[in-house]
Design an enzyme around this catalytic site. Structure first.
Site, short mmCIF file in Angstrom:
data_model
loop_
_atom_site.label_atom_id
_atom_site.label_comp_id
_atom_site.label_asym_id
_atom_site.label_seq_id
_atom_site.Cartn_x
_atom_site.Cartn_y
_atom_site.Cartn_z
N ASP A 70 0.82 -1.22 0.00
CA ASP A 70 0.00 0.00 0.00
C ASP A 70 0.85 1.26 0.00
OD1 ASP A 70 -2.17 -1.62 0.00
OD2 ASP A 70 -2.84 -1.16 2.02
N GLY A 71 1.96 1.25 0.75
CA GLY A 71 2.81 2.43 0.82
C GLY A 71 3.38 2.78 -0.55
#
Length: 287
Positions: A70-71
């Site tokens: 996600d980052g």
């Protein structure tokens, strides 16, 4: 979206994305497609992607592929800052929420991209300008967070020029629909469908008597004023510290529609991914 001539890669700083990169490079080789990567990222991996600086990567790519979690997906979307280039999120390693596919689905996905059988979905961001004039864009959330050891956040909230509420809290989070399942969720906020055109203001561990979240329209602007009683606060953009705020500082946050576009194949819905990530099941009585 027309033919893909150039693919830009954005990589997780540590996770091993060699299999994914090799798959993309091989697909590209047979189609005369150029694969670009940021020099410091592709230097770690033995591959034939062409090094390109950030601006060149963004200018030339018809498709960006985020390889990580996600980052990495959030960072890829922030890199674009307003460009329409679609982003394909590929999950490398542990379970992500924002990525559309896992590495093993890459070959099938690339042939779908060949055949144009995919959709591109706009994602809203929240945007603010720091006191030093820097504009920041977040696809999950902008948070004003207490610094350990300092006083809690004291923040007055005004919407469209109307003073509304003062929060005393560990943090005040301004989140997109996408970000409703991130920090905002942990702070007790609602899960918001990504098709809702709006954003949230959520206090975390509120010490004030009013501890409810606000849901604002995408056309409204929220102003956050740090009260004289507030501690110094960290301003976090998608979980990364972007600056510090002091009592008396003010920031204005608004939504930006279609700040990024993500490739969707329709394999899983937002709700399936949210259930999986948040382990939504309800209470024992319901079962």
């Amino acid at each position: 979206m027309g033919m893909v001539h150039t693919v830009g890669l954005v990589l997780h700083p540590k996770r091993d994305s060699k299999i994914a990169i090799d798959t993309i490079v091989e697909w590209a080789r047979t189609r005369g497609v150029t694969v670009l990567g940021l020099p410091d990222e592709i230097a770690r991996i033995d591959c034939s992607a062409v090094p390109a600086g950030e601006d060149e990567l963004l200018d030339r790519s018809d498709l960006l592929v985020s390889l990580g979690g996600d980052g990495t997906m959030l960072r890829t979307m922030r890199l674009l800052s307003g460009r329409t280039t679609p982003v394909l999120g590929v999950n490398v390693g542990r379970l992500g929420f924002l990525a559309e596919i896992d590495v093993e689905e890459l070959p099938a996905t690339l042939s779908l991209i060949d055949g144009h059988t995919f959709t591109v979905e706009p994602r809203m961001a929240v945007v603010t300008v720091l006191p030093d004039g820097t504009e920041v864009t977040a696809f999950n959330d902008i948070a004003l967070a207490r610094i350990p050891g300092d006083r809690m956040a004291g923040v007055a909230i005004s919407v469209q020029g109307n003073p509304f509420v003062r929060y005393a809290a560990d943090a005040v989070i301004v989140a997109t629909s996408t970000g409703s399942t991130a920090y905002s969720f942990a702070a007790g906020g609602p899960i918001v469908s990504p098709t809702v055109e709006g954003f949230l203001v959520v206090p975390s561990s509120a010490h004030s008597s009013f501890n409810r979240a606000l849901v604002l329209s995408a056309d409204e602007e929220v102003v956050l004023d740090l009260l004289p009683t507030s501690g110094e606060l960290a301003l976090e953009v998608d979980g990364i510290i972007a600056g510090r705020l002091h009592p008396g500082d003010q920031i204005r946050v608004r939504a930006r529609r279609a700040a990024a576009n993500v490739v969707r194949l329709g394999h899983t819905s937002f709700y399936e991914r949210a259930r999986r990530k948040l382990r939504v099941n309800g209470s024992a009585e319901a079962d």
